[in-house]
Design an enzyme around this catalytic site. Sequence first.
Site, PDB file in Angstrom:
ATOM      1  N   ARG A   1       0.830  -1.214   0.000  1.00  4.64           N
ATOM      2  CA  ARG A   1       0.000   0.000   0.000  1.00  4.64           C
ATOM      3  C   ARG A   1       0.862   1.262   0.000  1.00  4.64           C
ATOM      4  NH1 ARG A   1      -3.349  -1.733   5.243  1.00  4.64           N
ATOM      5  NH2 ARG A   1      -1.353  -2.759   5.607  1.00  4.64           N
TER       6      ARG A   1
ATOM      7  N   LYS B   1       2.303   1.687   7.328  1.00  2.00           N
ATOM      8  CA  LYS B   1       2.711   0.824   8.445  1.00  2.00           C
ATOM      9  C   LYS B   1       3.615   1.582   9.412  1.00  2.00           C
ATOM     10  CE  LYS B   1       1.574  -2.751   9.002  1.00  2.00           C
ATOM     11  NZ  LYS B   1       0.282  -3.121   9.689  1.00  2.00           N
TER      12      LYS B   1
ATOM     13  N   TYR C   1      -0.555   3.775  10.759  1.00  2.00           N
ATOM     14  CA  TYR C   1      -0.859   2.733  11.748  1.00  2.00           C
ATOM     15  C   TYR C   1       0.379   2.614  12.630  1.00  2.00           C
ATOM     16  CZ  TYR C   1      -4.872   1.109   8.978  1.00  2.00           C
ATOM     17  OH  TYR C   1      -6.059   1.025   8.311  1.00  2.00           O
TER      18      TYR C   1
ATOM     19  N   HIS D   1       0.249   0.736  16.120  1.00  4.90           N
ATOM     20  CA  HIS D   1       0.191  -0.517  16.906  1.00  4.90           C
ATOM     21  C   HIS D   1       1.305  -0.567  17.953  1.00  4.90           C
ATOM     22  CE1 HIS D   1      -2.961  -2.038  14.375  1.00  4.90           C
ATOM     23  NE2 HIS D   1      -2.236  -1.863  13.294  1.00  4.90           N
TER      24      HIS D   1
ATOM     25  N   GLU E   1      -5.168   3.672  13.966  1.00  5.36           N
ATOM     26  CA  GLU E   1      -6.071   2.707  14.605  1.00  5.36           C
ATOM     27  C   GLU E   1      -6.829   3.253  15.801  1.00  5.36           C
ATOM     28  OE1 GLU E   1      -2.770   2.384  14.484  1.00  5.36           O
ATOM     29  OE2 GLU E   1      -1.941   1.821  16.427  1.00  5.36           O
TER      30      GLU E   1
ATOM     31  N   SER F   1     -10.646  -3.969   7.546  1.00  5.67           N
ATOM     32  CA  SER F   1     -11.399  -5.151   7.978  1.00  5.67           C
ATOM     33  C   SER F   1     -12.310  -5.631   6.845  1.00  5.67           C
ATOM     34  CB  SER F   1     -12.253  -4.825   9.211  1.00  5.67           C
ATOM     35  OG  SER F   1     -11.428  -4.666  10.330  1.00  5.67           O
TER      36      SER F   1
ATOM     37  N   LYS G   1     -26.307  -7.593  15.664  1.00  2.00           N
ATOM     38  CA  LYS G   1     -25.554  -7.918  14.448  1.00  2.00           C
ATOM     39  C   LYS G   1     -26.237  -9.099  13.726  1.00  2.00           C
ATOM     40  CE  LYS G   1     -21.695  -5.326  15.137  1.00  2.00           C
ATOM     41  NZ  LYS G   1     -20.713  -5.591  16.166  1.00  2.00           N
TER      42      LYS G   1
ATOM     43  N   ILE H   1      -8.804 -14.287  10.654  1.00  2.00           N
ATOM     44  CA  ILE H   1      -8.521 -12.866  10.393  1.00  2.00           C
ATOM     45  C   ILE H   1      -8.047 -12.184  11.672  1.00  2.00           C
ATOM     46  CG2 ILE H   1      -9.517 -10.681   9.575  1.00  2.00           C
ATOM     47  CD1 ILE H   1     -11.672 -12.271   8.136  1.00  2.00           C
ATOM     48  N   ALA H   2      -8.533 -12.659  12.808  1.00  2.00           N
ATOM     49  CA  ALA H   2      -8.231 -12.019  14.100  1.00  2.00           C
ATOM     50  C   ALA H   2      -6.809 -12.285  14.589  1.00  2.00           C
ATOM     51  CB  ALA H   2      -9.243 -12.471  15.150  1.00  2.00           C
TER      52      ALA H   2
ATOM     53  N   ASP I   1      -4.154 -10.769  14.083  1.00  2.00           N
ATOM     54  CA  ASP I   1      -3.402  -9.580  14.525  1.00  2.00           C
ATOM     55  C   ASP I   1      -3.673  -9.262  15.995  1.00  2.00           C
ATOM     56  OD1 ASP I   1      -5.991  -8.783  14.041  1.00  2.00           O
ATOM     57  OD2 ASP I   1      -5.441  -6.818  13.245  1.00  2.00           O
TER      58      ASP I   1
HETATM   59  N1  LIG Z   1      -5.486 -10.252   9.358  1.00  2.00           N
HETATM   60  C1  LIG Z   1      -5.656  -9.051   8.804  1.00  2.00           C
HETATM   61  O1  LIG Z   1      -5.012  -8.695   7.824  1.00  2.00           O
HETATM   62  C2  LIG Z   1      -6.681  -8.115   9.368  1.00  2.00           C
HETATM   63  C3  LIG Z   1      -7.120  -7.017   8.625  1.00  2.00           C
HETATM   64  C4  LIG Z   1      -8.111  -6.202   9.174  1.00  2.00           C
HETATM   65  C5  LIG Z   1      -8.629  -6.480  10.440  1.00  2.00           C
HETATM   66  N2  LIG Z   1      -8.151  -7.554  11.136  1.00  2.00           N
HETATM   67  C6  LIG Z   1      -8.670  -7.952  12.456  1.00  2.00           C
HETATM   68  O2  LIG Z   1      -9.883  -8.655  12.325  1.00  2.00           O
HETATM   69  C7  LIG Z   1     -10.509  -8.672  13.605  1.00  2.00           C
HETATM   70  C8  LIG Z   1     -11.985  -8.320  13.462  1.00  2.00           C
HETATM   71  O3  LIG Z   1     -12.091  -6.954  13.124  1.00  2.00           O
HETATM   72  P1  LIG Z   1     -13.501  -6.282  12.820  1.00  2.00           P
HETATM   73  O4  LIG Z   1     -13.226  -4.918  12.300  1.00  2.00           O
HETATM   74  O5  LIG Z   1     -14.352  -7.200  12.030  1.00  2.00           O
HETATM   75  O6  LIG Z   1     -14.089  -6.142  14.310  1.00  2.00           O
HETATM   76  P2  LIG Z   1     -15.582  -5.730  14.702  1.00  2.00           P
HETATM   77  O7  LIG Z   1     -15.482  -5.109  16.048  1.00  2.00           O
HETATM   78  O8  LIG Z   1     -16.254  -4.986  13.621  1.00  2.00           O
HETATM   79  O9  LIG Z   1     -16.312  -7.155  14.837  1.00  2.00           O
HETATM   80  C9  LIG Z   1     -15.955  -8.095  15.796  1.00  2.00           C
HETATM   81  C10 LIG Z   1     -17.174  -8.917  16.150  1.00  2.00           C
HETATM   82  O10 LIG Z   1     -16.750  -9.969  17.029  1.00  2.00           O
HETATM   83  C11 LIG Z   1     -17.848 -10.202  17.891  1.00  2.00           C
HETATM   84  N3  LIG Z   1     -17.421 -11.035  19.000  1.00  2.00           N
HETATM   85  C12 LIG Z   1     -16.696 -10.695  20.097  1.00  2.00           C
HETATM   86  N4  LIG Z   1     -16.531 -11.786  20.873  1.00  2.00           N
HETATM   87  C13 LIG Z   1     -17.148 -12.822  20.242  1.00  2.00           C
HETATM   88  C14 LIG Z   1     -17.332 -14.197  20.554  1.00  2.00           C
HETATM   89  N5  LIG Z   1     -16.847 -14.738  21.657  1.00  2.00           N
HETATM   90  N6  LIG Z   1     -18.030 -14.955  19.668  1.00  2.00           N
HETATM   91  C15 LIG Z   1     -18.525 -14.431  18.538  1.00  2.00           C
HETATM   92  N7  LIG Z   1     -18.392 -13.139  18.215  1.00  2.00           N
HETATM   93  C16 LIG Z   1     -17.720 -12.346  19.058  1.00  2.00           C
HETATM   94  C17 LIG Z   1     -18.330  -8.806  18.249  1.00  2.00           C
HETATM   95  O11 LIG Z   1     -19.641  -8.831  18.800  1.00  2.00           O
HETATM   96  C18 LIG Z   1     -18.264  -8.125  16.886  1.00  2.00           C
HETATM   97  O12 LIG Z   1     -19.481  -8.221  16.183  1.00  2.00           O
HETATM   98  C19 LIG Z   1      -9.702  -7.676  14.457  1.00  2.00           C
HETATM   99  O13 LIG Z   1      -8.782  -8.375  15.234  1.00  2.00           O
HETATM  100  C20 LIG Z   1      -9.001  -6.854  13.415  1.00  2.00           C
HETATM  101  O14 LIG Z   1      -7.841  -6.218  13.922  1.00  2.00           O
HETATM  102  C21 LIG Z   1      -7.189  -8.358  10.622  1.00  2.00           C
END
Ligand SMILES: NC(=O)c1ccc[n+]([C@@H]2O[C@H](COP(=O)([O-])OP(=O)(O)OC[C@H]3O[C@@H](n4cnc5c(N)ncnc54)[C@H](O)[C@@H]3O)[C@@H](O)[C@H]2O)c1
Length: 363
Positions: A15, A75, A94, A96, A118, A134, A203, A267-268, A270
């Site tokens: 990027r 970054k 960003y 972090h 962030e 996301s 949601k 995805i989570a 990070d």
């Molecule tokens: N890997 C990557 O490249 C990348 C890129 C972007 C974002 N991310 C990460 O993805 C993750 C999600 O981001 P987001 O923007 O979608 O977050 P968000 O806050 O929009 O959504 C997260 C969801 O998780 C739900 N949740 C929490 N605990 C839960 C559980 N025990 N069971 C089920 N659902 C639960 C919440 O209610 C919420 O709806 C974050 O960690 C973010 O940093 C990673």
Amino acid sequence: MTIGVPKEIKIGETRVSLTPNLCRRVIALGGDVLFEKGAGRSAGFTDDEYKAAGATVVASAARVWKESDFILKVKEPQAGEFALMQEGQTLFTYLHLAACPELAKELCRKNILGIAYETVEGADGSFPLLKPMSQVAGRLSIQIGAYRLQSQLGGSGVLLGGIPGSMPGHVVVIGAGNSGAHAVQMAVGMGARVTVLDLDTRKLEALDQEYRGRVVTLMSNPANIASEVADADLLIGAVLIPAARAPIVVSRKVVRQMRPGSVIVDIAIDQGGCVETIRPTSHEEPTYEEHGVIHYAVPNMPALVGRTSTMGLTQATEPFIALMVQKGVERALVEHPGLGRGVNTRGGRITYDAVALALGFEA
Ligand SMILES: NC(=O)c1ccc[n+]([C@@H]2O[C@H](COP(=O)([O-])OP(=O)(O)OC[C@H]3O[C@@H](n4cnc5c(N)ncnc54)[C@H](O)[C@@H]3O)[C@@H](O)[C@H]2O)c1
């Protein structure tokens, strides 16, 4: 104000923090842009486009850092960039910092005004500069999962959409937020059977209304997760508890129940990942197998699609950049409290409580 745009040097990053159109706007608002040669290339922008937009294109990163009062990046500065940072400079990127104590120390030592993408907040307390990335990761997760399910790559050989007369693949998405909802949309588009689980009933209600029975929505609890994940061809981990490590919602025992060649995209990752068997991977080696299941956990997925991610990121940063160029950084931070929430370091201190707490620094 001179805005410096260095080329991103983090491994695999594609990027760039400024598009030629945004460059044109910054200059029209009275700013100057110092742009490192080739910084836009991996996002599909040429140096000539930046020159035509009014930027001064220079060959060395050192010159960009030295001659700019405001550095715009994607970054967090890498170790190789620490020496280039100038005393008292403003940095918008960003950061972090909770994960980078060395960088936090360096920003304090050099008195840098560090504004982190962030932690910038919208009027409703949302995080507008996290959202587009996301969305990218959520959409990509299905495309990646579908590819990894292919037989030649060790996958189970399931086509997510199936064909008439055969069962489509089952996609299970845990977390229905920004990334999860976009994963659901792509999975539905591919014709998969889709189940989504979350703790937040609002949601689930929104998705139920949007897809009118086409998607199964379930409360996230251990019983529902165990039964759905055991039947998943593709599992997407998309949970987030803001500013905390991701909770482990899928245990090793449940992963063992999955069919051989099934795929997990967490995805989570990070935030530590939400599957017990997950560990971070990289663009160079994106997957590994455990209990016969393919695991994918790249923490910077948006770099896979540098062009789209650049457009998504810069359309979110544009109003904040424009405000700072127009009003000056200090006035902008006061007039827009949400932008003010982005300040992580100032005057040699960490100023964002959660970051200071995570690092054991005094806020
Ligand atoms: N890997 C990557 O490249 C990348 C890129 C972007 C974002 N991310 C990460 O993805 C993750 C999600 O981001 P987001 O923007 O979608 O977050 P968000 O806050 O929009 O959504 C997260 C969801 O998780 C739900 N949740 C929490 N605990 C839960 C559980 N025990 N069971 C089920 N659902 C639960 C919440 O209610 C919420 O709806 C974050 O960690 C973010 O940093 C990673």
